[in-house]
Enzyme design. Structure first.
Site, short mmCIF file in Angstrom:
data_model
loop_
_atom_site.label_atom_id
_atom_site.label_comp_id
_atom_site.label_asym_id
_atom_site.label_seq_id
_atom_site.Cartn_x
_atom_site.Cartn_y
_atom_site.Cartn_z
N ASP A 326 20.63 48.50 -41.17
CA ASP A 326 21.25 47.64 -40.63
C ASP A 326 20.70 48.16 -39.36
O ASP A 326 21.01 48.83 -39.21
CB ASP A 326 22.21 48.25 -41.09
CG ASP A 326 23.66 47.65 -40.92
OD1 ASP A 326 23.52 46.46 -41.09
OD2 ASP A 326 24.71 47.31 -40.70
N ASP A 613 26.44 51.13 -42.07
CA ASP A 613 27.73 51.88 -42.27
C ASP A 613 28.29 50.81 -42.93
O ASP A 613 29.79 51.37 -42.71
CB ASP A 613 28.12 51.75 -40.60
CG ASP A 613 27.67 50.79 -39.95
OD1 ASP A 613 27.76 50.02 -40.90
OD2 ASP A 613 27.83 50.79 -38.21
N ASP A 617 26.58 47.58 -46.87
CA ASP A 617 25.53 48.36 -47.03
C ASP A 617 25.74 48.90 -48.71
O ASP A 617 24.76 48.90 -49.03
CB ASP A 617 25.64 49.49 -45.65
CG ASP A 617 25.37 48.48 -44.52
OD1 ASP A 617 24.40 47.40 -44.50
OD2 ASP A 617 25.46 49.16 -43.45
#
Length: 888
Positions: A326, A613, A617
């Site tokens: 990410d 995080d 996700d």
């Protein structure tokens, strides 16, 4: 598809009057129909079910089968030992996995406890669980959104959706918008507000269109709830090994009985011999040793800030060849930062640390206007407010233009709030001799309402040439994925009406800002690439912004390597899966897209790691081979769905964890080959005896002792070997690669054959001492006991010494360092002491049917036992000479 409908259609479909809201009776009826507004999860697994889950592999089934057989023939000690090994293996697994599944609980905790609704023509605060579709929700700054809402009113409303979309900048909302494109990303649905996001600015009202599991957050919960039973590469290898050994044991038993019938031997005696061979074939300690080695690996990894939640995940890291990361908060710092400042003729780069340049009058006035025209705060490293405004306040703080000082010296007396049509915000502040308007916003809009510019401290007319220069610099900043804001001012004698503020302004300049990459990530990505790992960025952010960061970090090199979620939707699953190797950046993606990306990589045979995080996700973390959550910035949801948590949020830790994972697999492979070499030796010794009608040199109890006690210590010591320093210079291991790839099969067969033959030689020597040969009949019990003791001790000692040569397939024991792994030296010493104890202590000697050996016997035993080690070291010497010649 509520985002595609007008406000009137939504109001009509949900049958509610926004001015009145639902009645109490109607709300109660809808609550019964739709249920409470809270996320549901599947029942948690009990410790008992977790325990039995650990027993579901072929190797354990083989062990349990061996335990049943030993019970049937009355060898209860053997049965108890085998069952203890099974239980130990299961307990180790349960301890590691007991706290693994907390993702749904964390999602439930994230929902807001209270919300403002309009019911019975009154605004009430109720529990969020009681909200139903059709409720009118009142939104103001600082409130969590309790459900998915179609906005019907909005005034400068901004909602922070980073947990859901990955975007670090709050999304602007407009109730009047209608989106006809059905594939529009979540981050672009400007007329919608989503459960568990946060209103940061403005106010609004909306109709609840989805609650509980029907919300976007609920969809994530459903994905997390799916069972994903993909086995790790190690589990697959061990399962294959278990099946192979299981079929081998059955084949051996059939063969033994065939030989017995052909040789007309006693069937019960041959049954006991078959048991000996079965016990010799199965490495009883392997399952427990692998679990122990993995558990020790988990402990070591915790020291490098990586907490592993599932034991097999340690090994899977070693074969990872795709790291999907990410962007926001993982590759970047998750805080907007001003990196460029422009006043006419002066373009300045703002360094991450320190000031970097002397602030001229123009730049000072520019920063002063930015700070005074912001509502954000920043003190002692803590900030509140819009991330863009925080960046401007932090910039002022860096150059001693602190918000507190400026706002107390130049008090705000009036303002014209930001709105998405003007894309401007203005404040009126006191000055020493009057008042000053400070305006910030889109530079093109500022240029339209300005007549002059500040150049080198002087106010000069704003020319078309100047406008072009401002816009050119702004375009260059935008192309570099910077968010661009301009500022202007004008002085007035008195307090003026807000409508008069944004006229005839003096342009000051522009600032470019970005959520910058983490400082250490660039080196980590370079190291990962060198190790044959492909880093990939997955984000909900815009394509240009994502690509700029990716280029800066060395993830991507061109626009062709990027694709958006909308473009993914246009491709079939097969087309996407085939073309995925061409992409390095995935932008404007939803949680469903992230899962699709991970699955496409896995379909191509890759071992995929996903880092992240945010709540968005979590599904992809769960679907990846290795899900890695951030320990500091990570949500409880992402931690619950992950296999590993980074306690320092450092991308570099991933690379170190991969290195550790590679070494752990290498060590497990050493342990497996060592144990199977030992078992092959035992098998050869027993099978050749049966084949040639010789007495069996080893009893089942003796073989079990060696497999569970003598072999286990050096196998565990090999499992904690320091590892290869050059392991990260090699490509990732092929996940289809078995334990016996390369020269491993040859090494296992060579070692096993030598150990087996030497065991028979020692047995023959023992019989010869009493005047008998292997082919003799009616051999007395005392001669057999002595000969079996010789075979038993030679087998154990040769396996102990052989463990030294297993540490490296090409380097000698001296090149590796004889004492570089003190555990293996300790294991050999303890193993020899145990072997001396079992033949010396009377009750043990009686149980194992062995006897004391003389000093001369021990000298012979050591000489025999060293042969496999010496032969293997000579072969490695020739291999090194051959390699050297090829290089030269």
């Amino acid at each position: 598809m509520w985002f595609a409908k007008s406000q009137e259609d939504v109001i009509k479909e949900l049958n509610v009057n926004p001015a009145i809201g639902l009645t109490t009776d109607e709300a109660k009826a809808r609550l019964e129909k739709y249920g409470e507004n809270k996320l549901k999860g599947k029942p948690k697994e009990s410790l008992v079910s977790l325990f039995f889950a650990q027993l579901q592999n072929m190797l354990i089934y083989v062990l349990l089968g061996a335990a049943v057989i030993t019970i049937v023939i009355g060898e209860y000690v053997d049965s108890i030992i085998i069952l203890l090994v099974v239980v130990l293996n299961a307990v180790i697994g349960v301890i590691q996995e007991h706290k693994a599944e907390k993702a749904i609980e964390a999602l439930q905790q994230m929902t807001t406890p209270k919300s403002l609704v309009r019911r019975d023509q009154e605004v009430k605060e109720i529990k969020s669980e009681e909200i139903v579709p059709g409720d009118i929700i009142i939104i103001d700054a600082g409130r969590l959104i309790p459900a998915d809402i179609r906005l019907i009113e909005s005034a400068n409303l901004q909602i922070e959706e980073s947990a859901l979309t990955g975007e670090s900048v709050p999304a602007e909302k407009n109730a009047a918008d209608v989106h006809e494109d059905s594939n529009i990303p979540i981050g672009d649905k400007s007329n919608m507000a989503f459960m568990s996001t946060l209103a940061t600015y403005g106010r609004g009202e909306g109709i609840v269109v989805a609650t509980a599991m029907e919300t976007e957050m609920g969809k994530i919960a459903k994905i997390l709830d799916e069972d994903i039973d993909d086995m790790t590469p190690l589990q697959k290898r061990l399962d294959e090994l278990g099946k192979m050994l299981g079929f081998l044991v059955i084949g051996i038993c059939v063969l033994i009985f065939a030989i017995a019938l052909f040789q007309k031997r006693d069937l019960f005696e041959m049954f006991l011999t078959a048991i000996s061979l079965a016990v010799a074939t199965i490495p009883e300690g392997l399952s427990a040793i692998v679990a122990i080695v993995l558990a020790l690996g988990v402990t070591r990894m915790s020291r490098i800030n990586a907490i592993v939640k599932r034991l097999p995940a340690v090994e899977t890291l070693g074969s990872v060849n795709i790291i999907c990361s990410d962007k926001t908060g993982t590759l970047t710092q998750n805080k907007m930062t001003v990196v460029k400042l422009y006043t006419i003729g002066n373009l300045k780069d703002i360094p991450a640390e320190g000031t970097g340049f002397d602030v001229g009058q123009d730049a000072q006035e520019l920063m002063k206007s930015f700070v005074l025209c912001s509502d954000a705060t920043y003190e002692n490293g803590q900030s509140t407010g819009d991330p863009t405004e925080v960046a401007l306040v932090v910039l002022g703080d860096k150059y001693n233009l602190t918000r507190g000082t400026l706002h107390s010296e130049y008090k705000r007396v009036s303002e014209k709030p930001f709105d998405s049509d003007r894309k401007l915000m203005s404040t009126l502040n006191e000055e020493e001799t009057g008042y000053r308007v400070h305006t910030k916003g889109a530079i093109d809009n500022i240029l339209k309402i300005s007549k002059n510019a500040l150049v080198n401290g002087e106010v000069v007319p704003l020319t078309e040439e100047m406008k072009k220069r401002y816009l050119k610099i702004a375009d260059e900043m935008s192309d570099a994925a910077l968010r661009v804001l301009g500022a202007a001012y004008k002085d007035t004698n008195g307090i003026i009406d807000p409508e008069e503020m944004e006229k005839n302004l003096i342009v000051l300049g522009i600032a470019g800002m970005i959520d910058p990459p983490r400082l250490e990530v660039k080196d980590s990505i370079r190291d990962a690439k060198r190790a044959g790992i492909t880093p990939v960025m997955i984000t909900g952010d815009h394509k240009n912004t994502a690509l700029a960061i990716a280029k800066d970090l060395g993830i991507a090199t061109s626009m062709e390597q990027s694709i958006t979620g909308a473009e993914i939707d246009e491709l079939s699953d097969e087309e996407f899966s085939q073309g995925i190797k061409n992409y390095r950046v995935f932008a404007r993606v939803s949680p469903e897209h992230k899962v699709k990306i991970v699955k496409a990589y896995k379909a191509q045979g890759n071992i995929v790691s996903m880092t992240g995080d945010g709540v968005n996700d979590a599904p992809s973390l769960k679907n990846a081979d290795i899900g890695i959550a951030m320990g500091i910035t990570g949500t409880d949801v992402s931690k619950g769905a992950s296999d590993m948590i980074l306690t320092d949020d450092n991308f570099t830790t991933i690379v170190r964890a991969v290195e550790e994972g590679r070494n752990i697999y290498s060590n497990i492979k050493k342990s497996v080959i060592f144990l199977l070499s030992c078992n092959l030796g035992e098998f050869i010794a027993v099978f050749i005896s049966v084949l040639f009608f010789w007495p069996v040199p080893l009893l089942p109890t003796q073989i079990l002792w060696i497999n569970l006690i003598t072999d286990t210590l050096p196998a565990i010591a090999l499992g904690v070997d320091p590892g290869d320093k050059d392991v990260m210079k090699k490509k990732p291991r092929d996940p289809k690669e078995g334990f016996f790839s390369g020269d491993a099969r040859f090494r296992a067969m060579l070692g096993g054959t030598l150990i087996g033959i030497l065991t028979l030689v020692a047995f023959a020597f023992g019989l010869n001492e009493y005047g008998y040969s292997l082919g003799s009949s009616n051999i007395p019990e005392n001669a057999l006991t002595y000969a079996r003791t010789m075979a038993f001790v030679v087998l154990a000692a040769s396996q102990l010494f052989y463990s030294l040569t297993m540490r490296n397939s090409t380097k000698s024991i001296f090149q590796v360092g004889l004492f570089s792994n003190l555990y293996i030296i300790g294991a050999i010493i303890v193993g020899l002491i145990l072997q001396i104890g079992v033949i010396s202590i009377p009750f043990l000697a009686k149980a194992f049917k062995v006897q004391m050996l003389s000093l001369a016997d021990w000298g012979l035993v050591i000489a025999f036992a060293l042969v496999p080690l010496v032969v293997n070291e000579i072969i490695k010497l020739f291999m090194r000479i051959k390699e050297q010649r090829q290089i030269n």
